[in-house]
Scaffold this active site. Structure first.
Site, mmCIF file in Angstrom:
data_model
loop_
_atom_site.group_PDB
_atom_site.id
_atom_site.type_symbol
_atom_site.label_atom_id
_atom_site.label_comp_id
_atom_site.label_asym_id
_atom_site.label_seq_id
_atom_site.Cartn_x
_atom_site.Cartn_y
_atom_site.Cartn_z
ATOM 1 N N ILE A 92 -8.211 -7.089 2.802
ATOM 2 C CA ILE A 92 -7.178 -7.994 2.276
ATOM 3 C C ILE A 92 -6.706 -7.425 0.941
ATOM 4 C CG2 ILE A 92 -6.550 -10.324 1.520
ATOM 5 C CD1 ILE A 92 -8.791 -11.432 3.266
ATOM 6 N N THR A 95 -5.634 -10.088 -2.994
ATOM 7 C CA THR A 95 -6.610 -11.182 -2.849
ATOM 8 C C THR A 95 -6.256 -12.400 -3.704
ATOM 9 O OG1 THR A 95 -7.976 -9.925 -4.375
ATOM 10 C CG2 THR A 95 -8.604 -9.862 -2.089
HETATM 11 C C1 IPD Z 1 -5.153 -5.305 -5.958
HETATM 12 C C2 IPD Z 1 -3.687 -5.490 -5.609
HETATM 13 C C3 IPD Z 1 -2.848 -5.569 -6.868
HETATM 14 C C4 IPD Z 1 -3.020 -4.355 -7.743
HETATM 15 C C5 IPD Z 1 -4.492 -4.161 -8.075
HETATM 16 C C6 IPD Z 1 -5.324 -4.066 -6.797
HETATM 17 P P1 IPD Z 1 -6.898 -6.345 -4.238
HETATM 18 O O1 IPD Z 1 -5.920 -5.155 -4.788
HETATM 19 O O2 IPD Z 1 -3.228 -4.429 -4.816
HETATM 20 O O3 IPD Z 1 -1.473 -5.667 -6.567
HETATM 21 O O4 IPD Z 1 -2.289 -4.534 -8.912
HETATM 22 O O5 IPD Z 1 -4.595 -2.956 -8.803
HETATM 23 O O6 IPD Z 1 -6.680 -3.925 -7.134
HETATM 24 O O7 IPD Z 1 -7.947 -6.531 -5.279
HETATM 25 O O8 IPD Z 1 -6.047 -7.536 -4.078
HETATM 26 O O9 IPD Z 1 -7.414 -5.785 -2.950
#
Ligand code: IPD
Length: 269
Positions: A92, A95
């Site tokens: 996902i 998240t």
């Molecule tokens: C996050 C999302 C977010 C980005 C973060 C990621 P996650 O992934 O892609 O848009 O800005 O750097 O870590 O934690 O929702 O799988």
């Protein structure tokens, strides 16, 4: 790389990612009430992340038992033999959106051979929208081949980005953004890197950049953006990675690149 193999890998990826997306959506509908009652926010997200990852890994290995899998929750399943397929999965992505019910969260699944991503799919689990690509075979959404934005100047460009979870990193990212925002049409922070890359691939965003991404955030979306004709890379000739990922059409990439270098966007913690 044979076209038949990459097409086969993509077909498996799409099938398996669709099942994962259904599970993610169902678990949100069923379990989100728990946040107010017994469990914590993080429990709900972690349980869904783990369930989707487990389901996808089981389905992949049932079809292709010799493959490796790198997943966000369970890590690397095994060392992959040279020339073998490694699947890269974000069960996902987005998240925080998932937690709040904002319709921007996705299952992202890519197949990599010899360090090169050769097929990938991103499915918005909230809406069912799907983006796919195979290396050399183009990027696609709903039967339409994707070609990215035709914008050439930064001041006319809608640029998406994201922020890490660490407060010190965010402080630097915020400072970069404060100086970038006066030089672009506008900024978007949609909250799911895989979807940002797909939206850039289809031209709904002109460009996207972010520091600190993990491979599972950008493996599938990065191929989709590249196959749509975008340049996907880091700064100063480095490949896209933890330090920086920039995705932009060829005419816009150098302009955005130079501004990001000037603002030290890859710097900070
Ligand atoms: C996050 C999302 C977010 C980005 C973060 C990621 P996650 O992934 O892609 O848009 O800005 O750097 O870590 O934690 O929702 O799988």
């Amino acid at each position: 790389m044979s076209e038949i193999l990459t097409d086969e890998l993509l077909a498996i990826a799409v099938r398996v990612a669709r099942q994962g997306a259904v599970t993610a959506r169902r678990m949100r509908d069923e379990a989100i009430g728990d946040v107010e009652t017994k469990s914590t926010d993080t429990d709900v997200v972690t349980a869904a992340d783990k369930a989707v990852e487990r389901q996808v890994i089981e389905a992949l290995l049932a079809e292709r038992p010799g493959d490796g899998v790198l997943g966000e929750e369970y890590g690397d399943s095994a060392t992959v033999a040279p020339g073998a397929v490694r699947w890269i999965l974000d069960p996902i992505d987005g998240t925080v959106n998932y937690l709040y019910g904002l319709p921007q969260y996705a299952v992202s699944l890519a197949a990599e051979i010899g360090g090169e991503v050769v097929a990938g799919v991103v499915i918005n689990a909230a809406t069912g929208d799907e983006w796919t690509a195979t290396r050399g075979g183009g990027a696609w959404r709903a039967g339409r081949r994707l070609t990215g934005s035709v914008r050439t100047t930064l001041d006319q460009s809608l640029v998406a980005t994201g922020f890490g979870y660490d407060a010190r990193r965010r402080e630097h990212q915020g400072a970069v953004l404060a100086r970038l925002i006066t030089r672009v049409r506008d900024i978007r922070r949609l909250g799911a890197a895989a979807l940002d890359l797909c939206l850039a691939a289809e031209g709904s965003l002109d460009a996207y950049f972010e520091k600190g991404l993990n491979l599972w955030d950008h493996a599938a979306g990065g191929l989709i953006a590249e196959e749509a004709g975008l340049v996907v890379g880091g700064l100063s000739g480095a490949p896209a990675g933890k330090q920086m990922l920039v995705a932009a059409p060829p005419a816009l990439f150098p302009v955005l690149h130079d501004v990001l270098v000037e603002l030290d966007a890859a710097g900070g913690p």
